[in-house]
Design an enzyme around this catalytic site. Structure first.
Site, PDB file in Angstrom:
ATOM      1  N   ARG A 183       0.812  -1.178  -0.044  1.00  0.00           N
ATOM      2  CA  ARG A 183      -0.028   0.093  -0.018  1.00  0.00           C
ATOM      3  C   ARG A 183       0.763   1.253   0.052  1.00  0.00           C
ATOM      4  O   ARG A 183       0.326   2.380   0.343  1.00  0.00           O
ATOM      5  CB  ARG A 183      -0.804   0.163   1.246  1.00  0.00           C
ATOM      6  CG  ARG A 183      -1.944  -1.148   1.110  1.00  0.00           C
ATOM      7  CD  ARG A 183      -2.900  -0.913   2.194  1.00  0.00           C
ATOM      8  NE  ARG A 183      -4.124  -2.056   2.169  1.00  0.00           N
ATOM      9  CZ  ARG A 183      -3.848  -3.376   2.818  1.00  0.00           C
ATOM     10  NH1 ARG A 183      -2.863  -3.463   3.637  1.00  0.00           N
ATOM     11  NH2 ARG A 183      -4.781  -4.032   2.745  1.00  0.00           N
ATOM     12  N   HIS A 221       7.194   8.608 -28.376  1.00  0.00           N
ATOM     13  CA  HIS A 221       6.247   9.670 -27.755  1.00  0.00           C
ATOM     14  C   HIS A 221       6.468  11.038 -28.061  1.00  0.00           C
ATOM     15  O   HIS A 221       5.259  11.816 -28.520  1.00  0.00           O
ATOM     16  CB  HIS A 221       6.174   9.582 -26.019  1.00  0.00           C
ATOM     17  CG  HIS A 221       5.248  10.493 -25.249  1.00  0.00           C
ATOM     18  ND1 HIS A 221       4.079  10.168 -25.235  1.00  0.00           N
ATOM     19  CD2 HIS A 221       5.809  11.511 -24.397  1.00  0.00           C
ATOM     20  CE1 HIS A 221       3.598  11.053 -24.651  1.00  0.00           C
ATOM     21  NE2 HIS A 221       4.375  11.853 -24.268  1.00  0.00           N
ATOM     22  N   GLU A 236       7.953  17.122 -25.894  1.00  0.00           N
ATOM     23  CA  GLU A 236       7.641  17.774 -24.615  1.00  0.00           C
ATOM     24  C   GLU A 236       8.375  18.980 -24.324  1.00  0.00           C
ATOM     25  O   GLU A 236       7.759  19.785 -23.811  1.00  0.00           O
ATOM     26  CB  GLU A 236       8.036  16.968 -23.301  1.00  0.00           C
ATOM     27  CG  GLU A 236       7.225  15.554 -23.335  1.00  0.00           C
ATOM     28  CD  GLU A 236       5.853  15.626 -22.951  1.00  0.00           C
ATOM     29  OE1 GLU A 236       5.470  16.513 -22.536  1.00  0.00           O
ATOM     30  OE2 GLU A 236       5.222  14.597 -23.294  1.00  0.00           O
ATOM     31  N   LYS A 243       2.824  11.118 -11.363  1.00  0.00           N
ATOM     32  CA  LYS A 243       1.908  10.415 -12.096  1.00  0.00           C
ATOM     33  C   LYS A 243       2.563   9.048 -12.681  1.00  0.00           C
ATOM     34  O   LYS A 243       3.494   8.954 -13.025  1.00  0.00           O
ATOM     35  CB  LYS A 243       1.255  11.162 -13.335  1.00  0.00           C
ATOM     36  CG  LYS A 243       0.113  12.140 -13.158  1.00  0.00           C
ATOM     37  CD  LYS A 243       0.010  13.065 -14.318  1.00  0.00           C
ATOM     38  CE  LYS A 243      -0.865  12.129 -15.298  1.00  0.00           C
ATOM     39  NZ  LYS A 243      -1.346  13.109 -16.230  1.00  0.00           N
ATOM     40  N   ASN A 294      -1.207  18.261 -20.748  1.00  0.00           N
ATOM     41  CA  ASN A 294      -1.444  17.297 -21.640  1.00  0.00           C
ATOM     42  C   ASN A 294      -1.528  17.807 -22.918  1.00  0.00           C
ATOM     43  O   ASN A 294      -2.303  17.170 -23.996  1.00  0.00           O
ATOM     44  CB  ASN A 294      -2.705  16.431 -21.434  1.00  0.00           C
ATOM     45  CG  ASN A 294      -2.450  15.501 -20.181  1.00  0.00           C
ATOM     46  OD1 ASN A 294      -1.467  14.911 -20.063  1.00  0.00           O
ATOM     47  ND2 ASN A 294      -3.422  15.681 -19.332  1.00  0.00           N
ATOM     48  N   LYS A 301       6.785  22.429 -14.588  1.00  0.00           N
ATOM     49  CA  LYS A 301       5.955  21.166 -14.375  1.00  0.00           C
ATOM     50  C   LYS A 301       5.481  21.315 -12.779  1.00  0.00           C
ATOM     51  O   LYS A 301       4.750  21.048 -12.121  1.00  0.00           O
ATOM     52  CB  LYS A 301       6.467  19.862 -14.778  1.00  0.00           C
ATOM     53  CG  LYS A 301       5.499  18.903 -14.313  1.00  0.00           C
ATOM     54  CD  LYS A 301       5.945  17.733 -15.062  1.00  0.00           C
ATOM     55  CE  LYS A 301       4.503  16.595 -14.851  1.00  0.00           C
ATOM     56  NZ  LYS A 301       5.121  15.263 -15.536  1.00  0.00           N
ATOM     57  N   GLU A 315      -4.829  16.576 -11.006  1.00  0.00           N
ATOM     58  CA  GLU A 315      -5.252  16.804 -12.416  1.00  0.00           C
ATOM     59  C   GLU A 315      -6.693  16.902 -12.357  1.00  0.00           C
ATOM     60  O   GLU A 315      -7.404  16.241 -13.280  1.00  0.00           O
ATOM     61  CB  GLU A 315      -4.752  15.625 -13.344  1.00  0.00           C
ATOM     62  CG  GLU A 315      -4.919  15.981 -14.747  1.00  0.00           C
ATOM     63  CD  GLU A 315      -4.256  15.165 -15.584  1.00  0.00           C
ATOM     64  OE1 GLU A 315      -4.998  14.666 -16.656  1.00  0.00           O
ATOM     65  OE2 GLU A 315      -3.110  14.848 -15.535  1.00  0.00           O
ATOM     66  N   HIS A 340      -1.303  15.919 -26.383  1.00  0.00           N
ATOM     67  CA  HIS A 340      -1.150  14.627 -25.884  1.00  0.00           C
ATOM     68  C   HIS A 340      -2.467  13.920 -26.583  1.00  0.00           C
ATOM     69  O   HIS A 340      -2.491  12.625 -26.598  1.00  0.00           O
ATOM     70  CB  HIS A 340      -1.039  14.242 -24.525  1.00  0.00           C
ATOM     71  CG  HIS A 340       0.286  14.634 -24.210  1.00  0.00           C
ATOM     72  ND1 HIS A 340       1.111  16.007 -24.305  1.00  0.00           N
ATOM     73  CD2 HIS A 340       1.234  13.737 -23.369  1.00  0.00           C
ATOM     74  CE1 HIS A 340       2.276  15.810 -23.636  1.00  0.00           C
ATOM     75  NE2 HIS A 340       2.230  14.378 -23.185  1.00  0.00           N
ATOM     76  N   HIS A 400      -1.299  10.530 -28.125  1.00  0.00           N
ATOM     77  CA  HIS A 400      -1.631   9.165 -27.475  1.00  0.00           C
ATOM     78  C   HIS A 400      -2.384   8.282 -28.471  1.00  0.00           C
ATOM     79  O   HIS A 400      -2.240   7.148 -28.355  1.00  0.00           O
ATOM     80  CB  HIS A 400      -2.311   9.560 -26.243  1.00  0.00           C
ATOM     81  CG  HIS A 400      -1.620   9.940 -24.970  1.00  0.00           C
ATOM     82  ND1 HIS A 400      -2.250  10.272 -23.968  1.00  0.00           N
ATOM     83  CD2 HIS A 400      -0.492   9.785 -24.976  1.00  0.00           C
ATOM     84  CE1 HIS A 400      -1.128  10.759 -23.051  1.00  0.00           C
ATOM     85  NE2 HIS A 400       0.101  10.277 -23.515  1.00  0.00           N
ATOM     86  N   ARG A 411      -3.771  21.128 -13.982  1.00  0.00           N
ATOM     87  CA  ARG A 411      -2.732  20.236 -14.495  1.00  0.00           C
ATOM     88  C   ARG A 411      -2.842  19.610 -15.818  1.00  0.00           C
ATOM     89  O   ARG A 411      -1.914  19.412 -16.421  1.00  0.00           O
ATOM     90  CB  ARG A 411      -2.470  19.236 -13.275  1.00  0.00           C
ATOM     91  CG  ARG A 411      -1.197  18.198 -13.690  1.00  0.00           C
ATOM     92  CD  ARG A 411      -0.969  17.359 -12.673  1.00  0.00           C
ATOM     93  NE  ARG A 411       0.242  16.448 -12.899  1.00  0.00           N
ATOM     94  CZ  ARG A 411       0.751  15.565 -12.130  1.00  0.00           C
ATOM     95  NH1 ARG A 411       0.549  15.713 -10.678  1.00  0.00           N
ATOM     96  NH2 ARG A 411       1.823  14.682 -12.558  1.00  0.00           N
TER      97      ARG A 411
END
Length: 361
Positions: A118, A268, A182, A140, A249, A231, A241, A252, A256, A245
């Site tokens: 956990r 990417h 990026e 993330k 993206n 960032k 997010e 993206h 994606h 935030r």
């Protein structure tokens, strides 16, 4: 370490440092001793991939765990196997996971750390440009499903991130391009005065950025530091997010979709670059920006040597269907788009506009 620049990610009692500079990875043992999250660790699990070739010394007993190479490692089976190997090695919840590699490693190692017992502490040593300016910072983590990228994951902030500029010198050109998309994204997000203030150990750079100096004037570790600071400031304002935030993206959604379609041999950053130009075209069709702003997107991409053209053989119907599975698509197809007030999350975009934009690419 002399020459290392520190950026703090300000999250209250979960704040952590990002160290940027030549040889930063050699600070790992000191960081583990000094962080309240890792000071009691007796063992480290170093997660990496074949061929990374970057050695680290945690200063405590450690075992190295390799995951498979490439994007295919980002799956639930990899996380399950890692956790089983952690258990067999005797890793406890007071120990630490160290991710050494690119974005695939930091995503997988971070997710495994988030769910094992956990939650155990994790420190990232990103070895790619993409990892240093984006994937390793912000907490993330996640893996892919056949239905889409990063659909299963967790927010799990690291105890520290060590961005060693030396490792970037060994990267092949295409691996660097995987991060250039990026970098181009950060040009459009911009560096706020709040972000500049996070560069605690380099006041001259902080002052230049706070004064509005463009990212295009920076090189090497300074450019990585500026991106990390941008960032970090965005993450601090919206950790999970739920709002701002999502601007990270930018580019993206199409990026994606191209990666998921999977037939185009795109890294990417290359996919994100195409997505940035596409987002500009969508924004132009919606009347949010003018032709000059679209041309500015194209100039930034060209400066990084990035192609902004759609790959041959793209199926427009498939791509629009994939837009609907994007994580942002809570109120219809949603994009981050440029506009008169800068980048904004825009929901409910008419598919006919998206189809027209694809045709114009």
């Amino acid at each position: 370490m002399s020459g290392t620049i520190r950026v703090d990610v300000p999250l209250g009692d979960r704040s952590y440092p990002v160290l940027v500079g030549a040889g930063a990875r050699h600070e790992l043992a000191a960081v583990l001793r000094e962080s309240k999250l890792t000071a009691g660790a007796q063992r480290a699990a170093v997660v990496t991939q074949p061929g990374i070739g970057v050695n680290v010394d945690p200063g405590i007993g450690f075992e190295t765990f390799e995951i498979s190479d490439g994007e295919q490692a980002k799956e639930l089976a990899t996380v399950s196997e890692l956790c089983s190997r952690f258990a067999r090695s005797g890793l406890t919840r007071r120990d630490v996971v160290v991710g050494v590699g690119g974005g695939v490693v930091t995503d997988v190692a971070g997710f495994a750390a988030a769910v094992y017992h956990r939650g155990v502490a994790v420190v990232h040593v990103p070895t790619t440009l993409l990892g240093q300016i984006d994937a390793a910072v912000g907490g993330k983590t996640g893996v892919n499903l056949a239905e889409g990228k990063n659909l299963v994951g967790a927010f799990w902030q690291p105890a520290a991130v060590l961005c060693d500029a030396e490792v970037l010198d060994t990267l092949p050109e295409r691996e660097l391009r995987a991060g250039y998309g990026e970098l181009a994204k950060y040009h459009f997000i911009g560096c706020t005065p709040q972000a500049a203030r996070l560069i605690a150990s380099h006041p001259p750079l902080a002052q230049r950025l706070a004064g509005g100096e463009p990212l295009s004037s920076l090189e090497g570790a300074e450019l990585v530091t500026a991106c990390v600071a941008i960032k970090a400031e965005v993450v601090a304002s919206d950790e999970t997010e739920s709002g701002r935030r999502a601007l990270l993206n930018y580019g993206h959604t199409l990026g994606h979709a191209l990666e998921i379609a999977g037939r185009f041999d795109l890294r990417h950053g290359e996919a994100v670059a195409i997505g940035l130009r596409y987002a500009a075209v969508v924004a132009r069709l919606l009347g949010r920006i003018d032709d000059d702003r679209v041309a500015e997107h194209e100039r930034v991409l060209d400066a990084y040597g990035l192609s902004a053209s759609l790959p041959q053989g793209i199926d427009h119907d498939e791509i629009i269907e994939l837009f609907g599975r994007d994580k942002k698509a809570a109120e219809g197809i949603t994009f981050v788009l440029d506009g008169p007030n800068g980048l904004e999350v825009v929901p409910g975009i008419d598919p006919s506009v998206l189809r027209s934009a694809l045709e114009r690419m």
